[in-house]
Design an enzyme around this catalytic site. Structure first.
Site, PDB file in Angstrom:
ATOM      1  N   SER A  70       0.966  -1.254   0.216  1.00 49.22           N
ATOM      2  CA  SER A  70      -0.023   0.080  -0.107  1.00 49.22           C
ATOM      3  C   SER A  70       0.954   1.111   0.061  1.00 49.22           C
ATOM      4  CB  SER A  70      -1.121   0.006   1.274  1.00 49.22           C
ATOM      5  OG  SER A  70      -0.121   0.082   2.389  1.00 49.22           O
ATOM      6  N   LYS A  71       0.006   2.425  -0.314  1.00 47.78           N
ATOM      7  CA  LYS A  71       1.030   3.649  -0.238  1.00 47.78           C
ATOM      8  C   LYS A  71       1.788   4.004   1.091  1.00 47.78           C
ATOM      9  CE  LYS A  71      -2.385   6.156  -2.926  1.00 47.78           C
ATOM     10  NZ  LYS A  71      -3.478   7.337  -2.950  1.00 47.78           N
ATOM     11  N   ARG A  72       1.465   3.335   2.204  1.00 44.24           N
ATOM     12  CA  ARG A  72       2.334   3.402   3.465  1.00 44.24           C
ATOM     13  C   ARG A  72       3.725   2.923   3.345  1.00 44.24           C
ATOM     14  NH1 ARG A  72       2.207  -0.663   7.011  1.00 44.24           N
ATOM     15  NH2 ARG A  72       0.622  -2.443   6.553  1.00 44.24           N
TER      16      ARG A  72
END
Length: 457
Positions: free
Chosen positions: A240-242
């Site tokens: 994911s973006k994290r």
């Protein structure tokens, strides 16, 4: 048999890194076996598909160097063919018209929930006389799936996988408005494109059982399937973006080279000895599906940067200079400076962004950092002022500058390091740079003397 693979993305967003690896594996498998690699854009979801996303996919594949062998197929243009096959299945008794309404389905779903069982459509229209159809109701067409036995897939990565037919319901292949469902369209397209091997993420594995039943209903030979594990983040969770960059566009903008990214993705879930750095030619010669593992791969951004740095150091200096100039927004007149220092500059960088940052002093006005300013003490400024005449009179080549610097420290009873660091601060605005004689020679007499003069003042 000629091997034919395909990459079939949906243009609802950017080309994800997982999709890029799937495309790479399809490309390498086809090239390894002397076959064809095709692209099909699955744009049947017209509400979410965009031209911008389609172009981003095409641009991403081109940037990665994954050239296709035939014209791109757009799934949305083949709706008539999908409907044709559905009606042929209907005529052959392999499918049926279903008149269940949304209210009927909602009631069936509520009853299943009340009874504590999973919901599965069991349509009364499977064997009902079509003459009893309600007037004015547009039916869907459902596959008449087998209810006994098992559907088995011998997967080239996952091994033998099977599901009881009793666990699956009758899939809708054509909606009431005449549009095909995704699973039906994919089978028709793969058949018509003569795809021999379907290599895709293992999140599609459950779809495969339904698709196999469509192949069987049509009497078509099915392709070989290979479901590769997904890419997770470094912590094992879904990427994911994290975790960091996810799309090919992001990695390109961050300064990764296509060679570096492809090399990293190749080794992400595929094993072959201990070699980490493999050229495209080596990858084609070595790649096959027996090296793909069953476990999810974990994204390692540090390893990606390391591999990219290896490829960056192997890149052509003139090409790197052009890339850096573009990133810095500088004109081509600065290219000779960059090319002259590129052999030293690229040794320390892992990405084009780092390389551009390291070369900024060659094309832009100096903005010395705090450490560089701290070096420009009164004593060091005086030392720079004393050095100016000797540099002004020397031959401003690499050898000439080196001789002048050594002559200066000998004449003043100093060490080379005594003058090198203040010079580095004056010329680059930093305390780390390529060798100082190379830096002086690359900047040229006029620019170098102007910077030293300014620092000395």
């Amino acid at each position: 048999m000629t091997v034919r693979t395909r990459f079939a993305p949906s243009p609802t967003g950017m080309l994800h890194i997982g999709g890029a690896r799937t495309a790479l594996f399809n490309y390498l498998f086809a090239r390894h076996h002397g076959g064809a690699f095709l692209l099909r854009v699955e744009d049947t979801d017209r509400a979410r598909s965009t031209d911008a996303a389609t172009q981003a996919i095409l641009d991403g594949l081109d940037w990665l160097g994954l050239d296709r062998d035939e014209q791109t197929v757009f799934q949305s243009t083949r709706a008539a063919r999908h409907a044709e096959v559905a009606h042929a299945m209907l005529a052959a008794g392999k499918a049926y018209r279903c008149y269940l309404s949304p209210d009927d389905l909602a009631a069936m779903r509520a009853q299943a929930a009340a009874e504590g069982r999973s919901f599965k459509v069991v349509s009364p229209w499977r064997d009902r006389d079509p003459s009893e159809a309600p007037a004015g109701v547009a039916p869907v067409i459902r596959l008449k799936a087998p209810r006994k036995g098992e559907t088995t897939v011998i997967d080239m990565v996952q091994g033998e996988v099977k599901v009881a037919n009793a666990e699956m319901d009758d899939l809708i292949i054509l909606r009431a408005d005449g549009t095909p469902t995704y699973l039906h369209a994919v089978v028709v397209d793969d058949h018509d494109m003569a795809i021999t091997h379907v290599i895709r993420g293992d999140d599609h594995l459950t779809n495969t059982f339904r698709q196999v039943q469509i192949y069987q209903a049509n009497g078509w030979a099915r392709p070989r399937f290979a479901h590769i594990p997904l890419i997770h983040g470094p912590d094992g969770a879904k990427l994911s973006k994290r975790h960091g960059a996810q799309s090919v566009t992001e990695f390109r903008d961050m300064g990764y080279l296509p060679e570096g990214l492809c090399n990293y993705l190749l080794r992400l879930g595929w094993a072959h000895g201990d070699d980490e750095i493999l050229s495209r030619e080596q990858a084609i010669a070595l790649f096959d599906l027996d090296g793909v593992g069953r476990g999810a791969a974990r994204m390692d951004y540090a390893k990606l940067a390391f591999i990219n740095g290896v490829w960056l150091r192997q890149a052509d200096d003139t090409w790197l200079a052009q890339e850096v100039l573009q990133r810095l927004g500088a004109d081509a007149s600065f290219a000779p400076r960059l090319i002259a220092l590129m052999p030293q500059l690229k040794e320390r960088a892992k990405t084009l962004v780092e390389l551009a940052d390291a070369t900024r002093f060659l094309v832009a006005p100096l903005e010395p950092d705090a450490k560089a300013l701290a070096l420009l003490t009164a004593d060091n400024k005086a030392l720079l002022a004393d050095l100016l005449p000797m540099l002004a009179d020397c031959d401003f080549s690499l050898d000439g500058v080196d001789a002048a610097l050594r002559g200066f420290v000998a004449a003043y009873g100093r060490k080379l390091g005594d003058i090198a660091q203040p010079l580095r601060a004056a010329l680059t605005g930093r305390i780390a740079s390529p060798p100082i004689d190379a830096t002086l020679a690359a900047l040229g007499r006029d620019e170098a003397l102007a910077r030293i003069t300014k620092a000395a003042q």
